[in-house]
Scaffold this active site. Structure first.
Site, PDB file in Angstrom:
ATOM      1  N   CYS A  70       7.701  -5.656  21.477  1.00  0.00           N
ATOM      2  CA  CYS A  70       7.297  -4.255  21.601  1.00  0.00           C
ATOM      3  C   CYS A  70       6.126  -3.909  20.691  1.00  0.00           C
ATOM      4  O   CYS A  70       6.221  -4.034  19.467  1.00  0.00           O
ATOM      5  CB  CYS A  70       8.490  -3.358  21.281  1.00  0.00           C
ATOM      6  SG  CYS A  70       8.096  -1.594  21.279  1.00  0.00           S
TER       7      CYS A  70
ATOM      8  N   TYR B  98       0.394  -0.123  30.027  1.00  0.00           N
ATOM      9  CA  TYR B  98       1.665   0.076  30.723  1.00  0.00           C
ATOM     10  C   TYR B  98       1.460   0.870  32.011  1.00  0.00           C
ATOM     11  O   TYR B  98       2.157   0.638  33.007  1.00  0.00           O
ATOM     12  CB  TYR B  98       2.662   0.794  29.810  1.00  0.00           C
ATOM     13  CG  TYR B  98       3.280  -0.129  28.784  1.00  0.00           C
ATOM     14  CD1 TYR B  98       4.490  -0.786  29.036  1.00  0.00           C
ATOM     15  CD2 TYR B  98       2.654  -0.372  27.569  1.00  0.00           C
ATOM     16  CE1 TYR B  98       5.050  -1.643  28.106  1.00  0.00           C
ATOM     17  CE2 TYR B  98       3.197  -1.234  26.628  1.00  0.00           C
ATOM     18  CZ  TYR B  98       4.403  -1.864  26.907  1.00  0.00           C
ATOM     19  OH  TYR B  98       4.943  -2.726  25.986  1.00  0.00           O
TER      20      TYR B  98
END
Length: 435
Positions: free
Chosen positions: A150, A288
């Protein structure tokens, strides 16, 4: 019509096996619960004779030599269609089914608006200017939960390391599970000085969801990283990455080994905010938005905005060592964690394909400059990052095959001279005291 065509082709092919008793062996593969071992003789008994005959296994009509790895599915499809592809109706049915399943999975993994644009859910636990300052300044009261793939969690690891908060704020590193949740598992082999996943060192739980549920009143929302945990009160302090790095930068100087380092000095905060307004929507979240787009229009918009922002950043960094001049700031940390993943995963799995980062004359050396700051490289576990994307994001990579690491992403390449210190108007190099 599909049933009729299927039956006719199957009947026609099976008729070829009925001319001689010993040919009945091939059709028995469809009925048997186990397959014979190639190379050994097989006893076949027919009603017309009690004499045992020996026959060599044949897995298909066109096969000349025994297959060392017989596969029932391969055998059946070979009987039905031979060397040709399945009928177009089957392909169409599979395509329709997979498309429906993909959209269902993506709706859970990456919520979108009606146009198919990815919409990132907001964090539920925030530290704001109105929040009371954390007053219990003693080591171990706070615990940080992160996951290595992440980029948002990576921010907190970097600032924690640069400020020298490793002892004051211990960390537990989760691994992505096959269902997309965060799990704690033992047995990861350390890779040099890099951080590795492990167990829950604060609560001894198996999943991050279980940790969230420990808070008073429980919790049923998204269990995300990073998450800052109050060990004594069993409470979630914050799960918004930028709030956490601001807090680490200025809120725990009494516990930090490097309290004089300020990654958000008052004179630069306006510039930092300006850069964050560009970086967050177009780059940090922009990759994203490309990867999680659920329509062509949404992808086209996201990828154009992403590379327009990268071009702007690359042009700016031609004359400045860091975004705000000579000093590393929180804006640089936020940009770095996306850049270091760009060629590694985003260029491929998120379809950010217009250019690779290594093709930018200023962005790539800038990324290497930050990577070479003491303690930063140790927060980058490239193997864990690649596994977290290629082996976990099933809707984007159903095979779970992890490609080879690009040579430009290897530690040896990233450690090459960046030649950016000459851009500093004064010799202001980030100093990190290693305890």
């Amino acid at each position: 019509m599909i049933t009729f065509g299927f039956s006719f082709r199957l009947k026609k092919r099976l008729q070829k096996f009925r001319t001689k008793p010993e040919k009945m062996y091939c059709t028995s593969l469809l009925m048997s619960s186990s397959l014979p071992i190639p190379g050994k003789t097989t006893k076949i008994t027919t009603k017309t004779t009690s004499k045992s005959r020996h026959a060599s296994p044949r897995m298909s009509l066109n096969q000349q030599t025994p297959n060392s790895n017989p596969n029932l599915l391969t055998t059946i499809t070979s009987l039905l269609w031979g060397p040709s592809l399945p009928p177009h109706l089957l392909i169409s049915a599979v395509r329709t089914t997979w498309s429906a399943a993909w959209h269902l999975m993506m709706s859970q993994l990456a919520p979108s608006d009606p146009t198919g644009r990815y919409t990132r859910p907001t964090s539920q636990f925030r530290l704001t200017s109105n929040s009371p300052q954390f007053s219990r300044q003693k080591p171990g009261t706070l615990h940080l939960y992160v996951g290595l793939p992440c980029p948002w969690a990576h921010r907190t690891l970097i600032v924690r390391a640069l400020k020298g908060l490793e002892t004051a704020v211990p960390v537990s590193i989760a691994s992505p599970g096959m269902d997309g949740s965060w799990e704690f598992r033992d047995g990861a082999v350390p890779d040099g000085d890099s951080v590795v996943p492990g167990l829950d060192n604060a609560n001894g739980r198996k999943t991050l969801r279980e940790v969230y549920k420990l808070r008073k009143g429980g919790y049923n929302g998204r269990s995300t990283v990073p998450m800052l945990w109050d060990v004594e009160r069993k409470e979630v302090v914050c799960n918004e990455s930028y709030d956490i790095i601001e807090f680490f930068n200025s809120g725990l100087n009494g516990l930090a080994n490097n309290p004089d380092l300020d990654l958000s000095p008052p004179r630069l905060r306006e510039k930092i905010d300006e850069w964050n307004q560009i970086i967050y929507p177009n780059v940090n979240n922009g990759v994203y938005r490309c990867g999680f787009a659920q329509s062509q229009e949404a992808y086209d918009s996201a990828v154009n905005e992403l590379f327009s922002a990268l071009d702007k950043l690359d042009d700016h960094l031609r004359n400045f060592r860091y975004l705000c001049g000579d000093v590393l700031t929180l804006a640089d940390v936020c940009l770095f964690t996306t850049l270091v993943r760009f060629d590694l995963v985003y260029n491929v799995i998120f379809k950010c394909t217009k250019r690779k980062l290594i093709e930018f004359p200023n962005l790539h050396p800038y990324m290497r400059d930050i990577y070479q700051i003491p303690k930063v490289a140790a927060t980058c576990n490239f193997g864990a990052i690649m596994d977290g994307y290629y082996k976990t994001l099933f809707p984007l990579n159903p095979s779970s095959i992890r490609p080879a690491m690009p040579s430009g992403c290897e530690h040896e390449f990233l450690s090459q001279p960046h030649n950016r210190s000459s851009l500093s108007s004064v010799d202001k190099i980030v100093e990190v005291h290693i305890s």
